[in-house]
Design an enzyme around this catalytic site. Structure first.
Site, PDB file in Angstrom:
ATOM      1  N   TYR A   1       2.632  -8.898   7.825  1.00  0.00           N
ATOM      2  CA  TYR A   1       2.286  -7.612   7.208  1.00  0.00           C
ATOM      3  C   TYR A   1       2.435  -6.478   8.226  1.00  0.00           C
ATOM      4  O   TYR A   1       3.069  -5.447   7.941  1.00  0.00           O
ATOM      5  CB  TYR A   1       0.850  -7.681   6.687  1.00  0.00           C
ATOM      6  CG  TYR A   1       0.378  -6.455   5.937  1.00  0.00           C
ATOM      7  CD1 TYR A   1       0.762  -6.239   4.626  1.00  0.00           C
ATOM      8  CD2 TYR A   1      -0.474  -5.529   6.544  1.00  0.00           C
ATOM      9  CE1 TYR A   1       0.314  -5.125   3.918  1.00  0.00           C
ATOM     10  CE2 TYR A   1      -0.922  -4.418   5.853  1.00  0.00           C
ATOM     11  CZ  TYR A   1      -0.532  -4.220   4.539  1.00  0.00           C
ATOM     12  OH  TYR A   1      -0.983  -3.109   3.850  1.00  0.00           O
TER      13      TYR A   1
ATOM     14  N   SER B   1       0.623   1.789   6.162  1.00  0.00           N
ATOM     15  CA  SER B   1      -0.732   1.270   6.387  1.00  0.00           C
ATOM     16  C   SER B   1      -1.161   1.719   7.764  1.00  0.00           C
ATOM     17  O   SER B   1      -0.311   2.022   8.615  1.00  0.00           O
ATOM     18  CB  SER B   1      -0.702  -0.265   6.341  1.00  0.00           C
ATOM     19  OG  SER B   1      -1.897  -0.805   6.873  1.00  0.00           O
TER      20      SER B   1
HETATM   21  P1  NAI Z   1      -2.346  -3.751  -5.112  1.00  0.00           P
HETATM   22  O1  NAI Z   1      -2.216  -5.203  -4.876  1.00  0.00           O
HETATM   23  O2  NAI Z   1      -3.236  -3.274  -6.206  1.00  0.00           O
HETATM   24  O3  NAI Z   1      -0.930  -3.074  -5.336  1.00  0.00           O
HETATM   25  C1  NAI Z   1       0.293  -3.629  -4.934  1.00  0.00           C
HETATM   26  C2  NAI Z   1       1.235  -3.527  -6.100  1.00  0.00           C
HETATM   27  O4  NAI Z   1       2.538  -3.958  -5.710  1.00  0.00           O
HETATM   28  C3  NAI Z   1       0.797  -4.418  -7.274  1.00  0.00           C
HETATM   29  O5  NAI Z   1       0.807  -3.655  -8.458  1.00  0.00           O
HETATM   30  C4  NAI Z   1       1.860  -5.499  -7.302  1.00  0.00           C
HETATM   31  O6  NAI Z   1       2.098  -6.001  -8.588  1.00  0.00           O
HETATM   32  C5  NAI Z   1       3.055  -4.743  -6.761  1.00  0.00           C
HETATM   33  N1  NAI Z   1       4.105  -5.632  -6.281  1.00  0.00           N
HETATM   34  C6  NAI Z   1       3.975  -6.710  -5.467  1.00  0.00           C
HETATM   35  N2  NAI Z   1       5.161  -7.299  -5.276  1.00  0.00           N
HETATM   36  C7  NAI Z   1       6.070  -6.569  -5.967  1.00  0.00           C
HETATM   37  C8  NAI Z   1       7.465  -6.669  -6.167  1.00  0.00           C
HETATM   38  N3  NAI Z   1       8.171  -7.649  -5.587  1.00  0.00           N
HETATM   39  N4  NAI Z   1       8.083  -5.751  -6.949  1.00  0.00           N
HETATM   40  C9  NAI Z   1       7.385  -4.755  -7.541  1.00  0.00           C
HETATM   41  N5  NAI Z   1       6.044  -4.614  -7.388  1.00  0.00           N
HETATM   42  C10 NAI Z   1       5.406  -5.510  -6.617  1.00  0.00           C
HETATM   43  O7  NAI Z   1      -2.830  -3.141  -3.720  1.00  0.00           O
HETATM   44  P2  NAI Z   1      -2.815  -1.623  -3.200  1.00  0.00           P
HETATM   45  O8  NAI Z   1      -3.909  -1.520  -2.240  1.00  0.00           O
HETATM   46  O9  NAI Z   1      -2.761  -0.664  -4.306  1.00  0.00           O
HETATM   47  O10 NAI Z   1      -1.453  -1.593  -2.371  1.00  0.00           O
HETATM   48  C11 NAI Z   1      -0.462  -0.581  -2.518  1.00  0.00           C
HETATM   49  C12 NAI Z   1       0.220  -0.344  -1.190  1.00  0.00           C
HETATM   50  O11 NAI Z   1      -0.718   0.212  -0.281  1.00  0.00           O
HETATM   51  C13 NAI Z   1       0.774  -1.608  -0.519  1.00  0.00           C
HETATM   52  O12 NAI Z   1       2.035  -1.329   0.060  1.00  0.00           O
HETATM   53  C14 NAI Z   1      -0.252  -1.901   0.553  1.00  0.00           C
HETATM   54  O13 NAI Z   1       0.303  -2.600   1.644  1.00  0.00           O
HETATM   55  C15 NAI Z   1      -0.664  -0.493   0.932  1.00  0.00           C
HETATM   56  N6  NAI Z   1      -1.946  -0.417   1.624  1.00  0.00           N
HETATM   57  C16 NAI Z   1      -3.112  -0.721   0.966  1.00  0.00           C
HETATM   58  C17 NAI Z   1      -4.300  -0.655   1.648  1.00  0.00           C
HETATM   59  C18 NAI Z   1      -5.621  -0.954   1.017  1.00  0.00           C
HETATM   60  O14 NAI Z   1      -6.627  -1.002   1.723  1.00  0.00           O
HETATM   61  N7  NAI Z   1      -5.713  -1.148  -0.275  1.00  0.00           N
HETATM   62  C19 NAI Z   1      -4.357  -0.276   3.062  1.00  0.00           C
HETATM   63  C20 NAI Z   1      -3.074   0.016   3.636  1.00  0.00           C
HETATM   64  C21 NAI Z   1      -1.928  -0.058   2.926  1.00  0.00           C
END
Ligand code: NAI
Length: 256
Positions: A157, A144
């Site tokens: 985080y 991130s």
């Molecule tokens: P999201 O919430 O759609 O995706 C996160 C995914 O991780 C979800 O599918 C969730 O079910 C899964 N997850 C959560 N806990 C889990 C576990 N214990 N085991 C397996 N899967 C698990 O959100 P997004 O944005 O797609 O996030 C993806 C990555 O990108 C994350 O690491 C987030 O921190 C990072 N990120 C996202 C940003 C944004 O603006 N959307 C910005 C910076 C980083």
């Protein structure tokens, strides 16, 4: 077809960035394993629906990345069903909004458990397979902009993502002799479920967009494009780097 016949595991691939990366990798010819977390019917259905729509071989694999036994079982299953493992994207992540003074041990361990231990356990299990196979590999972490920029109210985080930065840099050194490259992608504000509260609040959304030099939220496809490059043979000499996909957000924050 920049990833033709490569086998890729993507954690947290039932939504947002992970789903976008999985779709792009499949379109580039990869065999893709989409991890989804246990206990969520919508996550399972989304992963299985995506797999059914790909033209390349793909599997949906259940597993909580914060649980060592589930991680090992998941990686074993990927190798059993898709034959090998070339690319691993540690993408699963969660955040908890809480002032530092009120953050509980449970919240801290939950966030660090998924974002940091999960990244460690998944990348370790994947790297062991890659070393055994020979021939190198690719590890990508979805960190991130908060691997670098503080974010009041999100201490757990930010601590997890800052630690992933050093995890990535260390692995880049330790795994270089095995020709496994290790890099971070640092998204800025991407339109995904993790940002639902901001996306659904017009005032918060306008504020957020006003801080992004390119004037818009990013999309999972924006992130997937960089992930595709880093996973491809073209990035064979790239390791130990963080790639910001943030519309200039990091530079903007640095100005003030
Ligand atoms: P999201 O919430 O759609 O995706 C996160 C995914 O991780 C979800 O599918 C969730 O079910 C899964 N997850 C959560 N806990 C889990 C576990 N214990 N085991 C397996 N899967 C698990 O959100 P997004 O944005 O797609 O996030 C993806 C990555 O990108 C994350 O690491 C987030 O921190 C990072 N990120 C996202 C940003 C944004 O603006 N959307 C910005 C910076 C980083």
């Amino acid at each position: 077809m920049r990833l033709k016949d490569k086998v890729a595991l993507i954690t947290g691939a039932s939504s947002g960035i992970g789903a976008g990366v999985a779709a792009r990798f499949a379109a580039e010819g990869a065999y893709v394993a989409l991890n989804f977390r246990p206990g969520s019917a919508p996550d399972r259905e989304a992963a299985e629906r995506a797999v059914a729509g790909f033209t390349t071989r793909a599997v949906a694999v259940e597993g909580d990345v914060s649980d060592r036994a589930q991680v090992e079982a998941m990686v074993d299953r990927v190798v059993r069903e898709l034959g090998r493992l070339d690319v691993c994207v540690c993408n699963a992540g969660i955040e908890v909004r809480r002032d530092f003074l009120d953050t509980t041990d449970e919240e801290w361990h939950r966030v660090l458990g998924v974002n940091l231990f999960g990244a460690f356990a998944v990348s370790q299990a994947a790297a062991r397979v890659m070393v055994r196979q020979g021939g190198g590999g690719r590890l990508l972490f979805m960190s991130s902009v908060h691997e670098d920029i503080p974010f009041p109210g999100y201490t757990s985080y930010c601590a997890s993502k800052g630690a992933v930065r050093m995890l990535m840099r260390n692995l880049a050194m330790e795994l270089a002799p095995h020709r496994i490259t290790v890099n971070n992608i640092a998204p800025g504000a991407i339109a995904t479920p993790i940002n639902r509260a901001v996306l659904e609040d017009p005032v918060a959304y306008a504020n957020a967009v006003s801080e992004i030099p390119l004037g818009r939220f990013g999309t999972p496809e924006d992130v997937a494009a960089v992930a595709t490059f880093l996973a491809s043979d073209e990035a064979g000499y790239v390791t130990g780097s963080t790639y910001y996909v943030d519309g200039g957000l990091t530079q903007q924050v640095t100005l003030y």
